[in-house]
Design a protein around this motif. Structure first.
Motif, mmCIF file in Angstrom:
data_model
loop_
_atom_site.group_PDB
_atom_site.id
_atom_site.type_symbol
_atom_site.label_atom_id
_atom_site.label_comp_id
_atom_site.label_asym_id
_atom_site.label_seq_id
_atom_site.Cartn_x
_atom_site.Cartn_y
_atom_site.Cartn_z
ATOM 1 N N LEU A 59 -50.392 19.549 11.339
ATOM 2 C CA LEU A 59 -51.142 20.370 12.292
ATOM 3 C C LEU A 59 -50.378 20.468 13.615
ATOM 4 C CD1 LEU A 59 -53.829 21.897 12.657
ATOM 5 C CD2 LEU A 59 -54.713 19.853 13.787
ATOM 6 N N GLN A 86 -61.598 22.569 6.910
ATOM 7 C CA GLN A 86 -62.452 21.600 7.591
ATOM 8 C C GLN A 86 -61.715 20.939 8.762
ATOM 9 O OE1 GLN A 86 -63.853 18.281 5.371
ATOM 10 N NE2 GLN A 86 -65.462 17.877 6.870
ATOM 11 N N MET A 87 -60.433 20.655 8.521
ATOM 12 C CA MET A 87 -59.638 20.080 9.593
ATOM 13 C C MET A 87 -59.525 21.073 10.757
ATOM 14 S SD MET A 87 -55.695 19.022 9.506
ATOM 15 C CE MET A 87 -55.044 17.668 10.456
ATOM 16 N N THR A 89 -61.655 23.297 11.569
ATOM 17 C CA THR A 89 -62.944 23.395 12.243
ATOM 18 C C THR A 89 -63.145 22.218 13.193
ATOM 19 O OG1 THR A 89 -63.774 24.388 10.227
ATOM 20 C CG2 THR A 89 -65.411 23.747 11.859
ATOM 21 N N ILE A 90 -62.903 20.996 12.693
ATOM 22 C CA ILE A 90 -63.167 19.797 13.503
ATOM 23 C C ILE A 90 -62.232 19.751 14.717
ATOM 24 C CG2 ILE A 90 -61.653 18.020 12.499
ATOM 25 C CD1 ILE A 90 -65.370 17.539 12.818
ATOM 26 N N CYS A 91 -61.045 20.368 14.596
ATOM 27 C CA CYS A 91 -60.093 20.387 15.717
ATOM 28 C C CYS A 91 -60.166 21.703 16.493
ATOM 29 C CB CYS A 91 -58.669 20.153 15.221
ATOM 30 S SG CYS A 91 -58.377 18.500 14.628
ATOM 31 N N ARG A 92 -61.138 22.558 16.145
ATOM 32 C CA ARG A 92 -61.314 23.843 16.840
ATOM 33 C C ARG A 92 -60.113 24.772 16.701
ATOM 34 N NH1 ARG A 92 -65.830 22.773 20.569
ATOM 35 N NH2 ARG A 92 -67.309 22.259 18.952
ATOM 36 N N MET A 93 -59.310 24.541 15.689
ATOM 37 C CA MET A 93 -58.147 25.409 15.502
ATOM 38 C C MET A 93 -58.586 26.821 15.121
ATOM 39 S SD MET A 93 -55.459 23.719 16.233
ATOM 40 C CE MET A 93 -56.372 22.776 17.423
ATOM 41 N N ARG A 95 -60.421 28.470 16.731
ATOM 42 C CA ARG A 95 -60.526 29.264 17.963
ATOM 43 C C ARG A 95 -59.160 29.686 18.516
ATOM 44 N NH1 ARG A 95 -65.370 26.400 21.422
ATOM 45 N NH2 ARG A 95 -66.822 26.212 19.690
ATOM 46 N N TYR B 264 -49.799 14.631 19.792
ATOM 47 C CA TYR B 264 -51.116 14.784 20.409
ATOM 48 C C TYR B 264 -51.996 13.686 19.842
ATOM 49 C CZ TYR B 264 -52.490 16.720 15.891
ATOM 50 O OH TYR B 264 -52.728 16.880 14.552
ATOM 51 N N GLY B 285 -61.487 16.375 18.313
ATOM 52 C CA GLY B 285 -60.736 16.442 17.056
ATOM 53 C C GLY B 285 -60.887 15.222 16.165
ATOM 54 N N SER B 303 -69.709 18.774 16.548
ATOM 55 C CA SER B 303 -69.288 19.847 15.646
ATOM 56 C C SER B 303 -67.789 20.102 15.769
ATOM 57 C CB SER B 303 -70.061 21.123 15.973
ATOM 58 O OG SER B 303 -69.796 21.478 17.315
ATOM 59 N N GLY B 304 -67.084 19.254 16.520
ATOM 60 C CA GLY B 304 -65.641 19.436 16.655
ATOM 61 C C GLY B 304 -65.230 19.532 18.108
ATOM 62 N N GLY B 305 -63.931 19.580 18.305
ATOM 63 C CA GLY B 305 -63.407 19.691 19.665
ATOM 64 C C GLY B 305 -61.894 19.678 19.581
ATOM 65 N N PHE B 306 -61.249 20.258 20.577
ATOM 66 C CA PHE B 306 -59.781 20.303 20.558
ATOM 67 C C PHE B 306 -59.178 18.904 20.636
ATOM 68 C CE2 PHE B 306 -60.714 24.586 22.136
ATOM 69 C CZ PHE B 306 -59.897 25.326 21.300
ATOM 70 N N PRO B 307 -58.068 18.685 19.936
ATOM 71 C CA PRO B 307 -57.348 17.427 20.134
ATOM 72 C C PRO B 307 -56.816 17.356 21.563
ATOM 73 C CG PRO B 307 -56.551 18.582 18.171
ATOM 74 C CD PRO B 307 -57.420 19.539 18.930
ATOM 75 N N MET B 310 -52.627 18.907 23.121
ATOM 76 C CA MET B 310 -52.094 20.000 22.311
ATOM 77 C C MET B 310 -52.064 21.306 23.104
ATOM 78 S SD MET B 310 -53.418 21.236 18.569
ATOM 79 C CE MET B 310 -52.736 20.090 17.409
#
Lengths: 114, 398
Positions: A59, A86-87, A89-93, A95, B264, B285, B303-307, B310
């Motif tokens: 990633l 899923q990965m 989504t959880i990392c907001r990729m 977006r 990251y 993340g 529900s998630g969040g940026f690492p 990064m």
């Protein structure tokens, strides 16, 4: 390691060529795409249909490619399997990457933009 | 001057033996020290007690013949290689003997009728091979020494990293916190911390640096040193003492974002507030932790969040949930979900949720070890590919 082909519109389609994009191969993956960017290409579709698993290094490499292309070009990804999605989504990729179901949809979207 | 090489000459005929010894001495008296053996058995004993590296042996001898002697030498564990030259008749005349001798482990042959130049050529070859072997041995020794030193350093680094972590079992403000920390190599890219912020709030965080091994551990240890309780209080609590964990994550993101590399980390950090009976959290993340309420209902938090590190312009959100008195919060790094069995099938979330439901009534200190055990059973002999951290926080005291 990557397989790349170019469409008539100059869009590069990249297939990572590995089932697992991990710490073992993510540097080569990024370096090879960066070489294509440095050679003047700016529009990319990366097709993950045959890549079912991405670890954190994979990633990181993909995010590195996105940053490298920046505003000078466009990057779309497609063919994300459930685990990869899923990965994302959880990392907001979801977006930051433009995600499409398959190559045809990704190419259509890039062509319409340019 | 190079060290003398000891050569054993095994030959039952006294005249022949003396002749061979003289020939060898003529080739290079300074290089060689000749040891004489009147038969195969004596030669074998001499090999054990001397430092001989070359054996020149006749084929026909009483007790042990040349081929039998060769076989016996090869079955010894001398800690050095013996270059064996067998004296036979001509190649065509003694074809069968030579085939047997090669099979037994002979290196070279000498014709009985050969002139001294044949012997000289063979001894030169033998010395070249012996020198080559010694060079390899020396290289091996140097590499081993370097490798031992690296391993010692790594073990010391791993020890330092462990010392940064909280106690495996600890009680803070009536909450019980238990953890398990399993690096995939000696050092880990995972890090976590847990401490009281004041007399009613507990701060905690878990970090998973991308990649694993030494490189990831450098960053994880740097984060471990950075996030002190003072740093946590200063960046998380607002003017009214309300926890805003996203502030801390934003601060870390600003600090660690760079275009120089792709490193990251993912993170989950939060504050358990015992007066407000809530957990304030920010997810970056890191896999959504489990919350199990007193009735055993399992929910995933966030529900998630940026690492972190990064994207410089990434924003982060605060979340909040209520916590029951017997509620349990459980964080697992992605190494838990990604652990694969022999067939390459990851442990996955459904299996994890099933285990969480089975063990939520246990005291907190039993929870991490049970999860580690379940993952070990699942993996079988397959080694862990990513670092693994499990932290359980349980409010079980008034």
């Amino acid at each position: 390691m990557i397989h790349s082909t170019q469409t008539d519109d100059g869009i590069i389609i990249v297939r990572p060529g590995v089932q697992r994009l991990t710490a073992v191969n993510s540097k080569a993956f990024k370096d090879e795409i960066v070489a294509l960017i440095d050679a003047g290409n700016s529009e990319f579709v990366i097709d993950f249909t045959s890549t079912t698993f991405l670890d954190s290094s994979g990633l990181g490499a993909l995010a590195g490619v996105l940053k490298k292309i920046g505003h000078r070009g466009d990057l779309a990804v497609c063919g994300l399997g459930p685990d990869v999605m899923q990965m994302f989504t959880i990392c907001r990729m979801d977006r930051v990457f433009s995600i499409y179901p398959d190559e045809a949809a990704a190419l259509r979207a890039l062509s319409e933009k340019s | 001057m190079r060290e003398q090489i000891e050569i054993i000459v095994a030959e039952d005929n006294v005249v022949q033996r003396a002749y061979m010894c003289r020939l060898i001495e003529n080739v290079g008296f300074d290089f060689f020290k000749v040891l004489e053996a009147e038969d195969g058995a004596v030669a074998l004993e001499l090999l054990k007690t001397s430092r001989a590296e070359i054996l020149i042996t006749d084929y026909q001898m009483p007790r042990l013949n040349g081929v039998e002697l060769t076989r016996a030498v090869r079955s010894l564990d001398l800690g050095r290689y013996i270059h064996i030259i067998l004296i036979t008749g001509t190649e065509t005349g003694d074809y069968g003997v030579r085939a047997d001798a090669l099979d037994a482990g002979a290196d070279d042959f000498l014709n009985k009728q050969d002139d001294p130049t044949g012997l000289k050529a063979r001894l030169t070859t033998a010395m070249r091979l012996i020198d080559h072997g010694k060079e390899l041995e020396e290289q091996h020794r140097v590499l081993k020494e370097a490798n031992d030193r690296i391993n010692e350093d790594l073990a010391a680094a791993a020890h330092a990293q462990r010392n940064l972590l909280p106690d495996i079992n600890t009680d803070i403000l009536g909450a019980h916190i238990a953890s398990a920390f399993v690096p995939s190599s000696v050092v880990s890219g995972d890090m976590f911390g847990c401490f009281p912020l004041n007399d009613s709030q507990i701060g905690f965080y878990a970090v998973d640096v991308s990649g694993h091994g030494i490189r990831a551990s450098l960053l994880s240890v740097a984060i471990g040193y950075l996030i002190t309780p003072e740093f946590f209080v200063k960046s998380v609590l607002d003017e009214d003492g309300i926890p805003r964990p996203a502030r801390l994550v934003r601060e870390l993101n600003a600090r660690f974002c760079t275009d120089v590399h792709d490193d990251y980390f993912t993170m989950f950090c939060g504050v358990m507030d015992t007066q407000r009976i809530k957990v304030f959290y920010c997810q970056a993340g890191y896999p959504s932790p489990y919350y199990v309420d007193a009735q055993g209902n399992v929910t995933r938090i966030g529900s998630g969040g940026f690492p972190v590190g990064m994207f410089g312009d990434a924003d982060y959100e605060d979340g909040v949930i209520g916590v029951d008195l017997d509620g349990m919060l459980l964080c697992c790094s992605d190494g838990a979900f990604e652990a694969e069995n022999d067939e390459g099938i990851p442990f996955g979330e459904p299996r994890m949720e099933k285990i969480v439901k089975e063990i939520y009534r246990d005291p907190a200190d039993k929870v991490p070890e049970k999860i580690i055990k379940a993952l070990a059973d699942w993996r079988g002999r397959k080694p862990l590919e990513d670092d693994l951290t499990v932290v359980a926080v349980k409010r079980n005291m008034k």
